[in-house]
Design a protein around this motif. Structure first.
Motif, PDB file in Angstrom:
ATOM      1  N   VAL A   7      46.842  30.563  36.891  1.00 41.36           N
ATOM      2  CA  VAL A   7      46.548  30.933  35.504  1.00 41.36           C
ATOM      3  C   VAL A   7      45.655  32.164  35.499  1.00 41.36           C
ATOM      4  O   VAL A   7      44.578  32.152  36.102  1.00 41.36           O
ATOM      5  N   GLY A   8      46.108  33.205  34.783  1.00 38.39           N
ATOM      6  CA  GLY A   8      45.386  34.477  34.780  1.00 38.39           C
ATOM      7  C   GLY A   8      46.054  35.365  35.818  1.00 38.39           C
ATOM      8  O   GLY A   8      46.015  35.059  37.015  1.00 38.39           O
ATOM      9  N   MET A  12      42.922  39.286  40.592  1.00 38.67           N
ATOM     10  CA  MET A  12      42.964  38.195  41.569  1.00 38.67           C
ATOM     11  C   MET A  12      44.206  37.334  41.409  1.00 38.67           C
ATOM     12  O   MET A  12      44.885  37.008  42.382  1.00 38.67           O
ATOM     13  N   VAL A  30      50.871  32.076  34.822  1.00 41.47           N
ATOM     14  CA  VAL A  30      50.694  32.027  33.368  1.00 41.47           C
ATOM     15  C   VAL A  30      49.571  32.963  32.951  1.00 41.47           C
ATOM     16  O   VAL A  30      48.537  33.032  33.615  1.00 41.47           O
ATOM     17  N   ASP A  31      49.795  33.674  31.856  1.00 38.12           N
ATOM     18  CA  ASP A  31      48.706  34.457  31.261  1.00 38.12           C
ATOM     19  C   ASP A  31      48.760  34.267  29.752  1.00 38.12           C
ATOM     20  O   ASP A  31      49.609  33.530  29.237  1.00 38.12           O
ATOM     21  N   ALA A  36      50.298  40.505  28.781  1.00 45.25           N
ATOM     22  CA  ALA A  36      49.539  40.196  29.999  1.00 45.25           C
ATOM     23  C   ALA A  36      50.492  39.759  31.110  1.00 45.25           C
ATOM     24  O   ALA A  36      50.309  40.114  32.285  1.00 45.25           O
ATOM     25  N   VAL A  88      41.046  33.186  35.592  1.00 45.90           N
ATOM     26  CA  VAL A  88      40.748  33.875  34.328  1.00 45.90           C
ATOM     27  C   VAL A  88      39.338  34.452  34.438  1.00 45.90           C
ATOM     28  O   VAL A  88      38.613  34.162  35.402  1.00 45.90           O
ATOM     29  N   THR A 116      36.669  30.798  40.800  1.00 49.11           N
ATOM     30  CA  THR A 116      35.366  31.356  40.400  1.00 49.11           C
ATOM     31  C   THR A 116      34.575  31.870  41.597  1.00 49.11           C
ATOM     32  O   THR A 116      34.610  31.280  42.681  1.00 49.11           O
ATOM     33  N   ASN A 141      39.056  39.729  47.312  1.00 50.13           N
ATOM     34  CA  ASN A 141      39.836  40.842  46.775  1.00 50.13           C
ATOM     35  C   ASN A 141      40.052  41.929  47.839  1.00 50.13           C
ATOM     36  O   ASN A 141      39.062  42.380  48.421  1.00 50.13           O
TER      37      ASN A 141
HETATM   38  N1  LIG Z   1      37.799  40.769  41.105  1.00 52.12           N
HETATM   39  C1  LIG Z   1      37.274  40.280  42.228  1.00 52.12           C
HETATM   40  O1  LIG Z   1      36.884  41.034  43.155  1.00 52.12           O
HETATM   41  C2  LIG Z   1      37.175  38.797  42.413  1.00 52.12           C
HETATM   42  C3  LIG Z   1      37.057  38.270  43.711  1.00 52.12           C
HETATM   43  C4  LIG Z   1      37.022  36.880  43.881  1.00 52.12           C
HETATM   44  C5  LIG Z   1      37.049  36.054  42.768  1.00 52.12           C
HETATM   45  N2  LIG Z   1      37.115  36.588  41.506  1.00 52.12           N
HETATM   46  C6  LIG Z   1      37.156  35.646  40.381  1.00 52.12           C
HETATM   47  O2  LIG Z   1      38.507  35.548  39.941  1.00 52.12           O
HETATM   48  C7  LIG Z   1      38.544  35.318  38.535  1.00 52.12           C
HETATM   49  C8  LIG Z   1      39.409  36.371  37.884  1.00 52.12           C
HETATM   50  O3  LIG Z   1      38.859  37.654  38.133  1.00 52.12           O
HETATM   51  P1  LIG Z   1      39.749  38.988  38.010  1.00 52.12           P
HETATM   52  O4  LIG Z   1      38.921  40.070  38.592  1.00 52.12           O
HETATM   53  O5  LIG Z   1      41.120  38.750  38.527  1.00 52.12           O
HETATM   54  O6  LIG Z   1      39.802  39.153  36.413  1.00 52.12           O
HETATM   55  P2  LIG Z   1      40.788  40.056  35.553  1.00 52.12           P
HETATM   56  O7  LIG Z   1      40.055  40.390  34.319  1.00 52.12           O
HETATM   57  O8  LIG Z   1      41.391  41.141  36.375  1.00 52.12           O
HETATM   58  O9  LIG Z   1      41.984  39.044  35.180  1.00 52.12           O
HETATM   59  C9  LIG Z   1      41.835  37.947  34.325  1.00 52.12           C
HETATM   60  C10 LIG Z   1      43.206  37.586  33.779  1.00 52.12           C
HETATM   61  O10 LIG Z   1      43.069  36.358  33.056  1.00 52.12           O
HETATM   62  C11 LIG Z   1      43.799  36.462  31.865  1.00 52.12           C
HETATM   63  N3  LIG Z   1      43.258  35.506  30.912  1.00 52.12           N
HETATM   64  C12 LIG Z   1      42.149  35.595  30.153  1.00 52.12           C
HETATM   65  N4  LIG Z   1      41.980  34.462  29.435  1.00 52.12           N
HETATM   66  C13 LIG Z   1      43.017  33.644  29.769  1.00 52.12           C
HETATM   67  C14 LIG Z   1      43.399  32.340  29.362  1.00 52.12           C
HETATM   68  N5  LIG Z   1      42.658  31.662  28.505  1.00 52.12           N
HETATM   69  N6  LIG Z   1      44.523  31.821  29.867  1.00 52.12           N
HETATM   70  C15 LIG Z   1      45.282  32.528  30.757  1.00 52.12           C
HETATM   71  N7  LIG Z   1      44.955  33.750  31.199  1.00 52.12           N
HETATM   72  C16 LIG Z   1      43.835  34.302  30.705  1.00 52.12           C
HETATM   73  C17 LIG Z   1      43.649  37.918  31.428  1.00 52.12           C
HETATM   74  O11 LIG Z   1      44.672  38.296  30.527  1.00 52.12           O
HETATM   75  C18 LIG Z   1      43.747  38.621  32.785  1.00 52.12           C
HETATM   76  O12 LIG Z   1      45.090  38.915  33.112  1.00 52.12           O
HETATM   77  C19 LIG Z   1      37.078  35.300  38.075  1.00 52.12           C
HETATM   78  O13 LIG Z   1      36.623  33.974  38.043  1.00 52.12           O
HETATM   79  C20 LIG Z   1      36.370  36.091  39.169  1.00 52.12           C
HETATM   80  O14 LIG Z   1      35.023  35.717  39.303  1.00 52.12           O
HETATM   81  C21 LIG Z   1      37.196  37.934  41.311  1.00 52.12           C
END
Ligand SMILES: NC(=O)c1ccc[n+]([C@@H]2O[C@H](COP(=O)([O-])OP(=O)(O)OC[C@H]3O[C@@H](n4cnc5c(N)ncnc54)[C@H](O)[C@@H]3O)[C@@H](O)[C@H]2O)c1
Length: 499
Positions: A7-8, A12, A30-31, A36, A88, A116, A141
């Motif tokens: 989801v999301g 990531m 799913v997004d 998205a 997400v 998370t 990442n």
């Molecule tokens: N970016 C990094 O380097 C990294 C590394 C490890 C972990 N994380 C963790 O991974 C998670 C995501 O981070 P990211 O950087 O990929 O964020 P991002 O903002 O790139 O992606 C988030 C995605 O979630 C979607 N989204 C938002 N609300 C939603 C919902 N209610 N239902 C479904 N989809 C939804 C958004 O449309 C978006 O596509 C966070 O918890 C972050 O802490 C990030």
């Protein structure tokens, strides 16, 4: 587990979808809406397309991989999956609402996992009617590349589940470590303490941004300097992780440095917006070599242990002498405070501390008595010696040891607290952060006594509790233990206790 949901589909999530599909699992992604979902698909097509171009994936394999993926804006499509990984944004309210919903949608046997980086997995688990089947599954990442996965269990996790998830991570070609639910887990907890300290060092004016970056890259051998890495992670993300860490630990080391808050408020979030500590285009490089601006012919050397510096200076045509009489500049090969040496000499304004780090970098400690012209001359002399100068204030540990030793101490305290093993901590920092050595391998390379003494000096100077050597370090030194990474965690600790 054969079918998984993600989801999301952001940075990531899209990467995690690819990782599962590459390993032959069916994936439902799913997004929030069709836009998205389209972004997520474009990300997957780009990433797998690049893998084909680079010869890492066949064109047929790519088609099969994409064929295993179904993307949708409908959460209902997750009803039959065996595992859901949530990716997400890092907002607790969003995650809590999502998990309550997933709990209703997914079959009762499904495992719900969160990606998370820092939020409490226990709090998320408690939102569901199946907290025993909720875990953290923390990818790094970019997910298709980074080998580490932290499998996070809570006090509620059922027996055997962590092993099952770790086995799945192995099927994905990842190296899992299983840890409990503490803010930042292993890698971020250790990394952010170090990065935050680099921010404080900058604020205190101990060295410039570029000198600190160069010192840690070329001197300590890390893949990036702390400010380059902060820009990559995102200053907003780094700030938030520090906040969460501080909330849990109440350790000043994790309290976000004011400069982080200031840059985040100014919307300088790092590479993603084009400007953080560094502007987008500027690549930190050492300034070009120039000749000394004050006439230096005779160089006095006080202190010992830098024969190679003397040889390089002699080879470059300078006259080096022991001591300080008649010297144009005096290089003091000594730990801080170098000013203690300088005040005892007739011309303290000519004294600069020199501390070689590895074979590429020399830290130059400029005391409160050093004249600016002499500091410049010694910086240029350092380049003549084919070393990169890092100019810094005359403070305990200068730059590299002042940043690395507390990080090693944090790692020791983490093991001492029973949170993770020596091997898991080393694995986490190498595979999660791309560090060439784990902290305990580094500790062995420096020598435990050197690190203990360095920490004592830092503590004496700053009275910062986090700098006081971990009791485990003190005992390992007394016990004469070396080669820490190759000793089993429990045995090493037990062995030390018994001595
Ligand atoms: N970016 C990094 O380097 C990294 C590394 C490890 C972990 N994380 C963790 O991974 C998670 C995501 O981070 P990211 O950087 O990929 O964020 P991002 O903002 O790139 O992606 C988030 C995605 O979630 C979607 N989204 C938002 N609300 C939603 C919902 N209610 N239902 C479904 N989809 C939804 C958004 O449309 C978006 O596509 C966070 O918890 C972050 O802490 C990030």
């Amino acid at each position: 587990m054969e079918t998984v949901g993600v989801v999301g589909l952001g940075i990531m999530g899209a990467g995690i979808v690819e990782v599962f599909a590459r390993a032959g699992l069916r994936v439902v992604g799913v997004d929030v809406d069709e836009n998205a979902v389209a972004r997520g698909l474009a990300h997957l097509e780009r990433s797998t397309g690049r893998a084909v171009e680079r010869g890492r994936l066949g064109a047929d394999e790519r088609a099969e991989l994409l064929g295993r993926i179904t993307l949708s804006a409908d959460r209902g499509s997750l009803a039959e999956v065996d595992l859901v990984v949530e990716a997400v944004p890092e907002v607790m309210e969003l995650k809590r609402a999502l998990f309550a919903d997933l709990d209703r949608i997914c079959k009762p046997s499904a495992v719900l996992a969160t990606n998370t980086s820092s939020l409490s997995v226990t709090t998320i688990a408690a939102m569901t009617s199946r907290p025993s089947r909720v875990v953290g599954l923390h990818f790094f990442n970019p997910a298709p590349v980074m080998k580490l996965v932290e499998v996070v269990t809570t006090v509620l996790t059922e027996d055997g589940l962590a092993g099952e998830i770790a086995e799945l991570a192995g099927r994905l070609g990842k190296t899992p470590i299983v840890v409990g639910d503490r803010a930042g887990f292993v890698a971020n907890r250790l990394l952010l303490g170090y990065l935050n300290q680099a921010c404080r060092m900058l604020e205190a004016g101990i060295a410039t941004r570029d000198d600190i970056d160069v010192a840690m890259r070329e001197g300590a051998g890390l893949p990036m300097g702390p400010f380059q890495l902060l820009d990559l992670i995102g200053l907003d993300t780094a700030y938030e992780i520090c906040e969460v860490l501080f909330y849990e630990t109440k350790n000043h080391r994790h309290a976000p440095a004011p400069v982080l808050r200031e840059l985040v408020t100014a919307r300088r979030h790092g590479r993603k917006c084009g400007h953080g500590f560094h502007p987008r285009t500027a690549r930190p490089t050492a300034p070009p070599a120039t000749g000394p601006k004050v006439a230096v012919t005779t160089i006095g050397i006080v202190g010992t242990g830098a024969e190679h510096l003397r040889e390089r200076l002699d080879a470059a045509g300078f006259k080096t002498i022991d001591g300080h009489d008649d010297a144009d500049v005096v290089l003091a090969i000594a730990p801080a405070p170098v000013v203690e040496i300088a005040v005892g000499l007739p011309r303290p304004e000519r004294v600069v501390g020199v501390h070689p780090v590895g074979d590429k970098v020399a830290e130059l400690a400029v005391t409160v008595l050093t004249s600016p012209e002499i500091a410049t001359a010694v910086r240029d002399l350092t380049r003549v010696m084919a070393l990169t100068p890092v100019v810094c204030a005359d403070r305990a540990g200068f730059v590299v040891e002042a940043l690395l030793f507390p990080y090693l101490n944090d790692a020791l305290r983490m093991v001492e607290s029973g949170y993770a093993s020596f091997a898991d901590v080393d694995t986490a920092m190498k595979l999660g952060c791309g560090y060439p050595q784990g902290p305990f391998e580094m500790l062995d390379a420096f020598g435990l006594e050197t690190v203990r003494d360095g920490l004592r000096a830092l503590y004496a100077e700053y009275r910062e509790p986090a700098f006081a050597p971990a009791p485990l370090l003190e005992r390992l030194v007394v016990a004469g233990v070396t080669d820490i990474p190759n000793r089993a965690n429990a045995n090493t600790l037990k062995g030390v206790e018994e001595r």
